[in-house]
Design an enzyme around this catalytic site. Structure first.
Site, PDB file in Angstrom:
ATOM      1  N   LYS A 185       0.821  -1.211   0.000  1.00  0.00           N
ATOM      2  CA  LYS A 185       0.000   0.000   0.000  1.00  0.00           C
ATOM      3  C   LYS A 185       0.862   1.272   0.000  1.00  0.00           C
ATOM      4  CE  LYS A 185      -4.103  -2.135   0.756  1.00  0.00           C
ATOM      5  NZ  LYS A 185      -3.835  -3.556   0.914  1.00  0.00           N
TER       6      LYS A 185
HETATM    7  C1  LIG Z   1      -4.474  -4.705   0.493  1.00  0.00           C
HETATM    8  C2  LIG Z   1      -3.681  -5.963   0.460  1.00  0.00           C
HETATM    9  C3  LIG Z   1      -3.955  -6.993  -0.467  1.00  0.00           C
HETATM   10  C4  LIG Z   1      -5.132  -6.912  -1.419  1.00  0.00           C
HETATM   11  O1  LIG Z   1      -4.994  -5.916  -2.379  1.00  0.00           O
HETATM   12  P1  LIG Z   1      -6.304  -5.355  -3.149  1.00  0.00           P
HETATM   13  O2  LIG Z   1      -5.813  -4.232  -3.966  1.00  0.00           O
HETATM   14  O3  LIG Z   1      -7.258  -4.931  -2.071  1.00  0.00           O
HETATM   15  O4  LIG Z   1      -6.839  -6.503  -3.948  1.00  0.00           O
HETATM   16  C5  LIG Z   1      -3.123  -8.096  -0.488  1.00  0.00           C
HETATM   17  N1  LIG Z   1      -2.095  -8.220   0.383  1.00  0.00           N
HETATM   18  C6  LIG Z   1      -1.809  -7.268   1.279  1.00  0.00           C
HETATM   19  C7  LIG Z   1      -0.688  -7.468   2.215  1.00  0.00           C
HETATM   20  C8  LIG Z   1      -2.584  -6.107   1.354  1.00  0.00           C
HETATM   21  O5  LIG Z   1      -2.294  -5.160   2.253  1.00  0.00           O
END
Ligand SMILES: *Cc1c(COP(=O)(O)O)cnc(C)c1O
Length: 465
Positions: free
Chosen positions: A112
């Site tokens: 993120k």
């Molecule tokens: C947010 C997240 C995901 C999923 O990603 P999306 O964009 O919501 O599909 C997978 N792994 C981790 C560690 C995340 O923080």
């Protein structure tokens, strides 16, 4: 570059509008009016280039008209200044034609950061130009919240409210959010699931008086700026390999994998996009059975993917129906009412030309952590492990890898999920410096009931304080 809404009833918007609004006013999601095209020779030349330069090449196509080249370059340099890996998103070979794309080298140790760090930089610049304040309300399954706080904590004229499902995030994830000392950061532990939290955010947006009164905005992956930032690593990884790859993406809200579709639509040759889900398998069922239907949210070892409504799927549906806003709006309204949507054959067929999907349970997640550890000595986190388990399930993996490399997106650092790792390999992952001492810091959070009216009052009273 102008943007439109998947539901068709919103005036054309600029990149800055999209960035500051998050959700389109008609309830749809923003997409570029037409996808910018990056020529094949330019993509090939990304091989060996600095990540920041590729980010500039990709993002400038979206931000044109809202930010000057100099502003964008400055924002990108600032965004990626605090990453532990000099190449930001390193591609690591783990076997014959098999790779991990490590996306967790930012301040909060999950992918993120890659999008939210740049979003924070662009956000404060856009707000400084436009004037006024912004209130960000984010629902988080664990990682968006800490990444948003790391990116936006302490910025002037911005207030950040983060709602996480109480008791459903890891201790490290909670501490990363609640130990922030910035006065503009407010943590809410919601007595409900992530889907409840996301539902409250949508309710607040739908209350247009309230939303405009507080200048409400979203930094969840419904914000197109995040998708734009996330398509960059599909380009860098493909250029590094020199051939199209099969990308396996641990999936929750469908943002990260849709960024792969965005890269494809901009001209990147992608062999396949593989959706990997945990027991919250709405996306696997949608692709494999043709019915997009919310189930009950299960708590799993990969909490950031404990999601039963994959908001960004609306973008993929819009593209798959050849951008028909009326069909998309009707389909999403049906889904909102019935919690179920039968996907028409032609739309499903279009989705299946790009996407495959596999779900795996906690036992398979643990087994994948153990297998990778045994084979390579690397410790992977449980979300990455869901991707590895999906890659193992692809029956035709051997044929596929003979022609295209398989790249699993490694979305978090294992130290964020020490309990899951310990269950799998009987030992804790080493603690990185960024997490040292977190347990000893005071926490700030409010536990609130799953009630939109209550959350609204809480936000208003904090903003008035
Ligand atoms: C947010 C997240 C995901 C999923 O990603 P999306 O964009 O919501 O599909 C997978 N792994 C981790 C560690 C995340 O923080």
């Amino acid at each position: 570059m102008n943007f439109l809404s998947t539901r068709g009833h919103t005036a054309k918007a600029s990149f800055s509008d999209v960035l500051l609004a998050g959700l389109a006013p008609d309830g749809g999601l923003y997409l570029p009016e037409s996808w910018p095209h990056i020529p094949a020779d330019e993509i090939a030349a990304f091989k060996g280039a600095r990540y920041q330069d590729v980010a500039f090449a990709v993002l400038s196509r979206f931000t044109a008209g809202s930010f000057s080249d100099a502003e964008l370059r400055e924002a990108i340099e600032a965004a990626y200044g605090d990453f532990d890996a000099p190449d930001i998103a390193p591609l690591v070979q783990t076997g014959d034609n098999q790779y991990l794309l490590e996306l967790f080298h930012g301040p909060t140790l999950a992918f993120k950061d890659i999008a939210l760090q740049i979003l924070g930089q662009l956000f404060s610049r856009a707000l400084a130009k436009r004037g006024g304040r912004a209130t960000i309300v984010a629902a988080t399954s664990g990682d968006t919240g800490s990444a948003a706080i790391a990116a936006l904590g302490g910025l002037p004229n911005i207030s950040v409210f983060v709602m996480h499902p109480k008791g459903r995030v890891s201790d490290v994830q909670r501490l990363q959010m609640t130990t922030s000392t910035h006065a503009n950061v407010h943590n809410i532990a919601l007595e409900g699931s992530f889907d409840d939290a996301q539902g409250i955010v949508k309710t607040l947006f739908a209350d247009t008086d309230f939303a405009s009164q507080i200048s409400l905005t979203a930094v969840n992956s419904i914000n197109f700026a995040r998708i734009a930032a996330q398509c960059v690593y599909y380009f860098t990884a493909t250029a590094a390999l020199g051939k199209p790859a099969t990308f396996v993406v641990p999936t929750g809200n469908f943002g990260d994998i849709f960024a792969g579709e965005a890269a494809f639509r901009m001209g990147l040759d992608v062999a396949r996009l593989v959706i990997a889900t945990n027991a919250n398998d709405i996306m696997a069922r949608a692709l494999n059975e043709g019915v997009y239907e919310s189930g009950i949210s299960h708590a799993t070892l990969s909490p950031s993917m404990d999601i039963q409504v994959a908001s960004n799927f609306e973008r993929a549906l819009f593209e798959a129906c050849d951008r028909d806003p009326d069909w998309t709006a009707a389909a999403m309204n049906d889904f909102a009412r019935e919690r179920r949507l039968g996907i028409p054959q032609e739309v499903l067929a279009s989705l299946r030309t790009r996407y495959s999907a596999f779900a795996c349970d906690d036992a398979k997640t643990r087994a994948a952590i153990a297998a990778v550890y045994k084979q390579t000595g690397r410790i992977i986190d449980p979300h990455t492990a869901v991707g590895v388990a999906a890659a193992l399930k692809m029956g035709h993996l051997e044929e596929l890898t003979a022609s295209s490399p398989v790249v699993v997106l490694s979305t978090a650092h294992p130290a964020k999920f020490p309990d899951a790792v310990a269950q799998a390999i009987g030992a804790l992952p080493p603690e990185p410096k960024r997490l040292a001492g977190l347990k000893n810091l005071p926490e700030r959070l409010d536990v609130l009931a799953n009630d939109p009216a209550l959350i609204k009052r809480f936000i208003s009273s904090r903003l008035a304080a």
